[in-house]
Design an enzyme around this catalytic site. Structure first.
Site, mmCIF file in Angstrom:
data_model
loop_
_atom_site.group_PDB
_atom_site.id
_atom_site.type_symbol
_atom_site.label_atom_id
_atom_site.label_comp_id
_atom_site.label_asym_id
_atom_site.label_seq_id
_atom_site.Cartn_x
_atom_site.Cartn_y
_atom_site.Cartn_z
ATOM 1 N N SER A 127 42.603 37.982 35.498
ATOM 2 C CA SER A 127 42.988 37.851 34.090
ATOM 3 C C SER A 127 43.768 39.069 33.631
ATOM 4 O O SER A 127 43.535 40.195 34.113
ATOM 5 C CB SER A 127 41.732 37.697 33.219
ATOM 6 O OG SER A 127 42.031 37.846 31.848
ATOM 7 N N TYR A 152 33.741 40.320 30.132
ATOM 8 C CA TYR A 152 34.572 39.309 30.803
ATOM 9 C C TYR A 152 35.611 39.994 31.686
ATOM 10 O O TYR A 152 35.779 39.646 32.860
ATOM 11 C CB TYR A 152 35.254 38.418 29.763
ATOM 12 C CG TYR A 152 36.319 37.520 30.354
ATOM 13 C CD1 TYR A 152 35.971 36.390 31.088
ATOM 14 C CD2 TYR A 152 37.668 37.808 30.182
ATOM 15 C CE1 TYR A 152 36.947 35.571 31.635
ATOM 16 C CE2 TYR A 152 38.652 36.990 30.733
ATOM 17 C CZ TYR A 152 38.285 35.890 31.452
ATOM 18 O OH TYR A 152 39.260 35.083 32.004
#
Length: 333
Positions: A127, A152
């Site tokens: 990501s 995350y």
């Protein structure tokens, strides 16, 4: 070939699996169909896959060690596209263990499956969140990513480190893709395109942070899938000249790429595109920057473009029309 696509009911996973199925490959899709957002949308995505004879849906949690190991042993996948994960930056603040189970333990089961079953190439989702506090733009794969600002992001950075260890120890070719902002039909309901479209069509106000002056690297889903399918044919080999200064390459068969649009769009422009597609102006609540947010993010995609000869081409106004038309149809408006 025989593929495993994890996150097969997710936004990117379903679109990737459909392309592979359409090209005639044998595709197994794995997803736990959890309720992070409405599972009805996940079932909607699967409606295009389940009737296909060369698609096989497996409903299973990635953290199920025995189940995933048995699946790998029985099916002997040639390639794995690991897109399944617990998504959402903000949710990771409230439910941290879901991210450890889904993203860390889940990736570990995939790595072990690849290790024991001679998978020829593992492609996995990282990501743009891993860039964290990095102040330099555009973000390049050679930049330092040691300062994540969410759990995350930390789990995604962990995935890259775990993949490198397995590439080094077991000679497994792995490619990590750092996704930037992906949008398009059947996109996630917790993302800006859906939230803005829903509010505008209902006549409700939208929250616009930093007065709409933020910039994001919005990339249409078809361009993302094209990048994935091209890079899965570029199997990494060891770089004997690597000196350790570039974290995106290695003396192991390991590679990291940004996958985005390399064309930052101001949030105000994105909202204008939605307004035009909806045929309705938005009522805006202008708010200051959110804590922990950044003004501008976008991808340096030179490495991916060189490796695949592909560069995203869908214009933001064209892509938004496709999303809004899909949204109206899905909601039967």
């Amino acid at each position: 070939m025989k593929y495993l696509v994890t996150g097969s009911a997710g936004f990117i996973g379903a679109a990737t699996a459909k392309r592979l199925v359409d090209e005639g490959h044998d595709v197994f899709g794995l997803d736990n169909l959890n309720s992070y957002y409405d599972p009805a949308l996940k079932h909607h995505r699967l409606e295009k896959l389940l009737p296909c004879e060369n698609y096989h849906q497996v409903t299973m949690d990635l953290a199920d060690r025995e189940g995933v190991a048995k699946l790998f042993a029985n099916e002997k996948f040639q390639r794995v596209i690991h897109l399944g994960a617990q998504a959402g930056v903000r949710h990771s603040i409230n439910a941290p263990f879901e991210y450890i189970d889904g993203n860390v333990v889940g990736t570990m089961t995939i790595l072990e499956g690849c290790r024991h079953n001679n998978v020829e190439h593992l492609i996995y989702a990282s990501s743009s969140s891993v860039y964290g506090m990095n102040p330099k733009v555009p973000f390049a794969e050679s930049d330092n990513v040691d300062h994540p600002v969410s759990l995350y992001a930390a789990t995604k950075k962990s995935n890259e480190l775990m993949a490198h260890a397995y590439s080094n120890l077991y000679d497994i070719p792995t490619t990590g893709l750092r996704f930037f902002t992906v949008y398009g039909p059947a996109g996630r309901p917790d993302m800006a395109p859906w939230l803005f479209t829903e509010a505008i069509l209902k006549g409700e106000p939208i929250k616009v942070f930093n007065k709409g002056k933020m910039q994001r690297d919005f990339t249409y889903i078809d361009d993302i899938v094209e990048g994935i399918l091209r890079i899965q044919n570029v199997i990494p080999t060891p770089n004997p000249d690597d000196e350790g200064s570039n974290p995106s390459t290695s003396r192991a068969p390991y590679r990291i790429y940004n996958i985005g649009n390399n064309n930052p769009v101001e949030l105000a422009t994105f909202i204008d595109a939605i307004e035009q597609a909806c045929g309705k102006k938005a009522e805006k609540i202008l708010l200051p920057m959110q804590a922990g947010d950044v003004v501008r993010t976008y991808a340096d995609i030179d490495a991916l473009t060189k490796a695949t000869q592909h560069k995203p081409a869908v214009d933001i106004y064209d892509g938004v029309v496709q999303f809004v038309n899909w949204y109206k149809d899905y909601k039967q408006l």
